[in-house]
Scaffold this active site. Structure first.
Site, PDB file in Angstrom:
ATOM      1  N   HIS A 118       0.833  -1.200   0.000  1.00 51.51           N
ATOM      2  CA  HIS A 118       0.000   0.000   0.000  1.00 51.51           C
ATOM      3  C   HIS A 118       0.870   1.254   0.000  1.00 51.51           C
ATOM      4  CE1 HIS A 118      -3.076  -2.864   0.974  1.00 51.51           C
ATOM      5  NE2 HIS A 118      -2.583  -3.091   2.166  1.00 51.51           N
ATOM      6  N   ARG A 214      -1.387  -4.849  -6.219  1.00 52.57           N
ATOM      7  CA  ARG A 214      -1.150  -6.295  -6.200  1.00 52.57           C
ATOM      8  C   ARG A 214       0.148  -6.594  -6.944  1.00 52.57           C
ATOM      9  NH1 ARG A 214      -5.705  -8.033  -8.634  1.00 52.57           N
ATOM     10  NH2 ARG A 214      -6.868  -8.017  -6.688  1.00 52.57           N
TER      11      ARG A 214
END
Length: 341
Positions: A118, A214
């Site tokens: 993140h 991802r």
């Protein structure tokens, strides 16, 4: 707006209807272990307990504010909800305005999750649309003996090494991993490459953000042979190559009083397993959840039990309450730090 609010809602802890999420790695244990109201499907992955993020909204399920969303309450009663310093405590997200800055969820990891990372606030503000970054922490509610947590890069792994491992389909070889136990807590600052393994039930506290890059999905494909999208370049750009492995701390179930698990610039996380303790009444909101057992909450003359999987938000305007776990129970309490920038 005065923190005293109107009399009908003074001292009123908020309970919400959970927002349930289904994904390919979910299962049924959010219902079986935590009492969530699942449908017939077999892939319930997340229960968002406290959330104010776009269309994902916690809706009050009882009391004077029943059927109001968390976003509506924040818009109409910011000081009542967050306290006198509410303007500092609202998560500012550029053109999208402010929102309640924290998000609490439970996860059922029936299969291993993708390897992801993140961004921090600065990077996320530049995205379209802008968002908050995502720093988070995990409390391990349940784990199978062979369950793994991947948290952080091994020592010495740089951007090129990570990129080569991803290209070769061998990302796990450069990740730090360990077998977690129930009661472990893992702090995952923005920029930490991570993945939750199969067989875990997790309580997660995080910034109110759904920004995920991802990096690797274990070479999985669906029934049609299609892989899920990856975000390799953004992942490599935001990954922290200096932090190294993220290692767990553990709750001591025999310790009396509050145990501090995480203190960072985004949130605090504490645990209580033994003893009656005050909470709230200090001009700041606090989120409570019970990963297992039963906790007695007393606010004024009202006493109620919080059972396994139940969560509450105590607004800043509430007077001091008392909490006490029963035998073999645990309470997690999450809040904002003294200074939220």
């Amino acid at each position: 707006m005065s923190i005293s609010a109107e009399p009908s809602v003074d001292g009123y802890p908020l309970s919400f209807t959970p927002v349930l999420k289904r994904t390919l790695w979910g299962g049924r244990r959010l219902g079986e272990m935590l009492g969530k109201p699942l449908g017939a499907e077999q892939d319930y992955a997340e229960s968002w307990e406290i959330v104010d993020h776009g269309v994902d909204q916690s809706i009050v399920d009882a009391g004077p504010l029943k059927e109001q969303s968390l976003a509506q309450i924040l818009a109409e009663r910011p000081e009542w909800l967050l306290g006198p310093a509410w303007e500092k405590r609202v998560g500012q997200t550029g053109a999208s305005g402010g929102r309640f800055p924290l998000l609490l969820k439970y996860l059922d990891c029936n299969r291993v999750l993708s390897v992801q990372v993140h961004p921090d606030d600065a990077y996320a503000r530049q995205m379209d649309p802008p968002d908050l970054g995502k720093t988070e922490a995990w409390y391990v509610v349940a784990a199978e003996p062979e369950s793994l947590i991947y948290a952080g890069l091994k020592e010495g792994v740089d951007r090129q090494t990570l990129a080569e491992a991803v290209e070769a389909g061998q990302t796990e070889q450069v990740l730090h991993s360990f077998h977690p136990s129930p009661g472990d807590c893992v702090f995952i600052p923005a920029g930490t490459v991570h993945a939750l393994g199969e067989g875990l039930i997790i309580a997660e506290i995080q910034q109110s953000s759904d920004t995920t890059f991802r990096l690797f999905d274990w070479n999985r494909v669906d029934a049609q042979g299609n892989a899920r999208p990856l975000h390799i370049e953004p992942s490599l750009a935001v990954s922290d190559y200096q932090a190294g492995p993220a290692k767990p701390s553990s709750v001591d179930p025999s310790a009396e009083g509050w145990q501090s698990l995480v203190q960072c610039d985004k949130f605090t996380l504490r645990a209580l397993s033994i003893g009656r303790r005050p909470i709230g009444g200090d001009g700041r909101c606090v989120i409570l959840t019970v990963p297992h057992g039963t906790v007695v909450l007393q606010c004024g003359d009202e006493e109620r039990e919080l059972r396994t999987g139940q969560s509450l938000l105590i607004p800043a305007a509430c007077a001091e309450c008392q909490v006490e776990p029963t035998e073999s129970s645990l309470l997690l309490a999450m809040g904002l730090p003294d200074e939220t920038v």
